[in-house]
Design a protein around this motif. Structure first.
Motif, mmCIF file in Angstrom:
data_model
loop_
_atom_site.group_PDB
_atom_site.id
_atom_site.type_symbol
_atom_site.label_atom_id
_atom_site.label_comp_id
_atom_site.label_asym_id
_atom_site.label_seq_id
_atom_site.Cartn_x
_atom_site.Cartn_y
_atom_site.Cartn_z
ATOM 1 N N ARG A 144 0.833 -1.199 0.000
ATOM 2 C CA ARG A 144 0.000 0.000 0.000
ATOM 3 C C ARG A 144 0.871 1.253 0.000
ATOM 4 N N SER A 145 2.159 1.111 -0.329
ATOM 5 C CA SER A 145 3.083 2.244 -0.275
ATOM 6 C C SER A 145 2.709 3.356 -1.255
ATOM 7 N N ASN A 146 2.009 3.017 -2.317
ATOM 8 C CA ASN A 146 1.606 4.033 -3.287
ATOM 9 C C ASN A 146 0.201 4.573 -2.997
ATOM 10 N N LEU A 147 -0.402 4.142 -1.905
ATOM 11 C CA LEU A 147 -1.742 4.592 -1.525
ATOM 12 C C LEU A 147 -1.666 5.604 -0.389
ATOM 13 N N ALA A 148 -2.706 6.393 -0.231
ATOM 14 C CA ALA A 148 -2.718 7.458 0.776
ATOM 15 C C ALA A 148 -2.765 6.930 2.208
ATOM 16 N N TYR A 149 -3.330 5.737 2.396
ATOM 17 C CA TYR A 149 -3.533 5.214 3.753
ATOM 18 C C TYR A 149 -2.925 3.821 3.872
ATOM 19 N N PRO A 150 -2.035 3.629 4.841
ATOM 20 C CA PRO A 150 -1.375 2.331 4.981
ATOM 21 C C PRO A 150 -2.281 1.230 5.532
ATOM 22 N N VAL A 151 -3.417 1.614 6.105
ATOM 23 C CA VAL A 151 -4.336 0.634 6.681
ATOM 24 C C VAL A 151 -5.720 0.842 6.085
ATOM 25 N N LEU A 152 -6.356 -0.257 5.736
ATOM 26 C CA LEU A 152 -7.727 -0.232 5.255
ATOM 27 C C LEU A 152 -8.561 -1.066 6.224
ATOM 28 N N ILE A 153 -9.620 -0.479 6.748
ATOM 29 C CA ILE A 153 -10.521 -1.192 7.649
ATOM 30 C C ILE A 153 -11.744 -1.617 6.835
ATOM 31 N N GLY A 154 -11.948 -2.917 6.733
ATOM 32 C CA GLY A 154 -13.038 -3.461 5.934
ATOM 33 C C GLY A 154 -14.249 -3.821 6.775
ATOM 34 N N ARG A 155 -15.208 -4.432 6.099
ATOM 35 C CA ARG A 155 -16.468 -4.803 6.760
ATOM 36 C C ARG A 155 -16.273 -5.790 7.899
ATOM 37 N N ASP A 156 -15.174 -6.557 7.889
ATOM 38 C CA ASP A 156 -14.937 -7.503 8.980
ATOM 39 C C ASP A 156 -14.860 -6.804 10.334
ATOM 40 N N ILE A 157 -14.451 -5.549 10.354
ATOM 41 C CA ILE A 157 -14.397 -4.757 11.588
ATOM 42 C C ILE A 157 -15.567 -3.780 11.661
ATOM 43 N N ILE A 158 -15.864 -3.108 10.551
ATOM 44 C CA ILE A 158 -16.892 -2.066 10.546
ATOM 45 C C ILE A 158 -18.232 -2.581 11.039
ATOM 46 N N HIS A 159 -18.689 -3.714 10.521
ATOM 47 C CA HIS A 159 -20.048 -4.165 10.839
ATOM 48 C C HIS A 159 -20.252 -4.463 12.318
ATOM 49 N N GLN A 160 -19.186 -4.750 13.022
ATOM 50 C CA GLN A 160 -19.306 -5.087 14.442
ATOM 51 C C GLN A 160 -19.683 -3.883 15.300
ATOM 52 N N ASP A 161 -18.999 -2.772 15.076
ATOM 53 C CA ASP A 161 -19.074 -1.688 16.056
ATOM 54 C C ASP A 161 -19.145 -0.275 15.517
ATOM 55 N N TYR A 162 -19.178 -0.076 14.198
ATOM 56 C CA TYR A 162 -18.990 1.281 13.695
ATOM 57 C C TYR A 162 -20.028 1.686 12.643
ATOM 58 N N ILE A 163 -20.333 2.978 12.650
ATOM 59 C CA ILE A 163 -21.130 3.628 11.628
ATOM 60 C C ILE A 163 -20.256 4.746 11.066
ATOM 61 N N ILE A 164 -20.223 4.884 9.745
ATOM 62 C CA ILE A 164 -19.348 5.864 9.101
ATOM 63 C C ILE A 164 -20.113 7.128 8.775
ATOM 64 N N ASP A 165 -19.562 8.262 9.222
ATOM 65 C CA ASP A 165 -20.101 9.582 8.896
ATOM 66 C C ASP A 165 -19.002 10.341 8.163
ATOM 67 N N PRO A 166 -19.123 10.528 6.850
ATOM 68 C CA PRO A 166 -18.068 11.190 6.082
ATOM 69 C C PRO A 166 -17.702 12.588 6.579
ATOM 70 N N GLU A 167 -18.621 13.280 7.232
ATOM 71 C CA GLU A 167 -18.326 14.625 7.740
ATOM 72 C C GLU A 167 -17.310 14.607 8.887
ATOM 73 N N LEU A 168 -17.090 13.461 9.492
ATOM 74 C CA LEU A 168 -16.134 13.367 10.606
ATOM 75 C C LEU A 168 -14.749 12.943 10.160
ATOM 76 N N THR A 169 -14.507 12.879 8.872
ATOM 77 C CA THR A 169 -13.248 12.395 8.330
ATOM 78 C C THR A 169 -12.065 13.203 8.850
ATOM 79 N N HIS A 170 -11.023 12.501 9.301
ATOM 80 C CA HIS A 170 -9.793 13.104 9.808
ATOM 81 C C HIS A 170 -8.701 12.934 8.773
ATOM 82 N N ASP A 171 -8.692 13.789 7.786
ATOM 83 C CA ASP A 171 -7.718 13.634 6.700
ATOM 84 C C ASP A 171 -6.838 14.842 6.577
#
Length: 125
Positions: A98-125
């Protein structure tokens, strides 16, 4: 207003996160804070292979077949631990360059569906 914020930061027991969050990746050698992209289109979480080696993620516990336009190949899967907003998760990451990508870690549905809801307005970029 405080009540509304409190309600919005946790819905149905799930934590609200942005598309990009700073998370802690915990390895056997050390831990590191890294930017992670929360991707509902990805079935599994992935981490940059260099970052995984640097912090000592492992062991390799298997592999997964990945299909792309240029063909299919296998990616190794390693065990690791992450911390998102104070909550720790055991995770199995696929290793990828992932060295050519902006983010070294990608969090997929295996983690998201358990405990998280995504709100794009809260993005920390």
């Amino acid at each position: 207003m405080l009540f509304f914020f409190s309600f919005m930061s946790e819905i149905q027991g799930k934590q609200v996160v942005g598309l990009v969050e700073i998370i802690k990746v915990i390895g056997q050698k050390t831990s590191i804070d890294a930017k992670a992209l929360f991707d509902t289109g990805a079935p599994r979480s992935a981490i940059d292979i260099s970052l995984a080696a640097k912090i000592g993620l492992g062991p390799v516990v298997g592999s997964i077949k990945v299909k792309k336009t240029e063909g299919s190949f296998k990616r190794p899967i390693v065990k690791g631990e992450i911390e998102i907003k104070g909550k720790k998760h055991k995770v199995k990451f696929t290793l990828a360059d992932r060295s050519n990508l902006a983010y070294p870690v990608l969090i997929g549905r295996d983690i998201i569906h358990q405990d998280y809801i995504i709100d794009p307005e809260l993005t920390h970029d």
